[in-house]
Design an enzyme around this catalytic site. Sequence first.
Site, mmCIF file in Angstrom:
data_model
loop_
_atom_site.group_PDB
_atom_site.id
_atom_site.type_symbol
_atom_site.label_atom_id
_atom_site.label_comp_id
_atom_site.label_asym_id
_atom_site.label_seq_id
_atom_site.Cartn_x
_atom_site.Cartn_y
_atom_site.Cartn_z
ATOM 1 N N SER A 175 0.833 -1.192 0.000
ATOM 2 C CA SER A 175 0.000 0.000 0.000
ATOM 3 C C SER A 175 0.879 1.258 0.000
ATOM 4 C CB SER A 175 -0.948 -0.041 1.211
ATOM 5 O OG SER A 175 -1.911 0.969 1.155
ATOM 6 N N ARG A 183 -11.826 6.066 10.403
ATOM 7 C CA ARG A 183 -11.393 4.671 10.334
ATOM 8 C C ARG A 183 -12.483 3.788 9.741
ATOM 9 N NH1 ARG A 183 -6.883 1.737 9.713
ATOM 10 N NH2 ARG A 183 -6.920 -0.249 10.847
ATOM 11 N N ASP A 223 -8.893 -6.296 -4.662
ATOM 12 C CA ASP A 223 -8.461 -5.013 -4.102
ATOM 13 C C ASP A 223 -9.003 -3.900 -4.998
ATOM 14 O OD1 ASP A 223 -7.197 -2.768 -3.115
ATOM 15 O OD2 ASP A 223 -5.161 -3.580 -3.270
ATOM 16 N N HIS A 231 -8.065 -5.133 -0.265
ATOM 17 C CA HIS A 231 -6.772 -4.462 -0.113
ATOM 18 C C HIS A 231 -5.957 -5.030 1.043
ATOM 19 C CE1 HIS A 231 -3.799 -1.349 -0.531
ATOM 20 N NE2 HIS A 231 -4.036 -0.860 0.666
ATOM 21 N N ASP A 232 -6.618 -5.409 2.112
ATOM 22 C CA ASP A 232 -5.919 -5.926 3.294
ATOM 23 C C ASP A 232 -5.268 -7.284 3.058
ATOM 24 O OD1 ASP A 232 -6.067 -3.861 5.053
ATOM 25 O OD2 ASP A 232 -7.669 -4.698 6.287
#
Length: 379
Positions: free
Chosen positions: A157, A227, A323, A356-357
């Site tokens: 990232s 968040r 992602d 994405h994680d």
Amino acid sequence: MPTAFPPDSVGLVVPQMAHFSEPLALACGRSLPAYDLIYETYGQLNATASNAVLICHALSGHHHAAGFHSVDERKPGWWDSCIGPGKPIDTNKFFVVSLNNLGGCNGSTGPSSLNPENGKPFGADFPVLTVEDWVHSQARLADLLGIDQWAAVIGGSLGGMQALQWTITYPDRVRHCLAIASAPKLSAQNIAFNEVARQAILTDPEFHGGSFQEAGVIPKRGLMLARMVGHITYLSDDSMGEKFGRGLKSEKLNYDFHSVEFQVESYLRYQGEEFSGRFDANTYLLMTKALDYFDPAANFDDDLAKTFEGATAKFCVMSFTTDWRFSPARSRELVDALMAARKDVCYLEIDAPQGHDAFLIPIPRYLQAFSNYMNRITL
């Protein structure tokens, strides 16, 4: 709670602090007269200092990438699945350095640090930083550690952006660059998500223009919302559907606006609450701006291939199919530019439902590909 560490763990680690008294000129036109960087190391630096690997963290990351700080620590560092004996970043082979970036809130000089000029927290007066600023500060850490050239600079990232910047700013100081789930610049949609997160913080009454520490409060609501928005973008629709679906917390709907009714609502609120208790709001603003500003091709007539012409590193680019924050198309854009610049580059697109994680998750094919590349690096 581990009583004995797994054989593939780096075990107990002790953070170290490096102080720099030489001013650091920043892209914004300001400078920091002095600053600290907190870091950890894993493995042993060899006699020729040819086995050093730099780990660059993402937006909310920090220096604690692997191992444990105590025998009572419940969770290891954030990339423990990839760092350790026999793991992709094998500490039997490599000397690994992981730091908390300048502007962070985990020990390095940042907005929550005291400004030596007035003895108060920097707060919003801390200068805006760029990825290139971080790379310059990391280069000074390398100098301090006696590392002239990194065997590899690795990041996922935002960390991948730093790895790419290293090959541009210090082409002779990095032999391999691994950019995972990253991009050559943010899309308009990504900038928009970051702006929504920033506005959640900036409009929180407890933010106090960034001077919330002096006011003795925390903009908890703003950080929580920031968040929550960010976390949605780190996951995929498939993974959220599989994990939560439309499951309810209780047996029936309450028909109000205050109850936590769906499981996904509960999860997001938990993530937001937990994050708002450990992260600094001003640091969040800084990190998202550094993301927005990253666009190295802007200095090369927006020609991405030209941007990497001076790079001497070999490249490994990895992406994940679901992602949508940094999609595989963005990685392929990078690969195409590197190929046009006649660079040595390999590309792997991992089929993974985690979004994405995924770069943080021990997916077998991902770990195997990661290991295969790292095993090719000669010292």
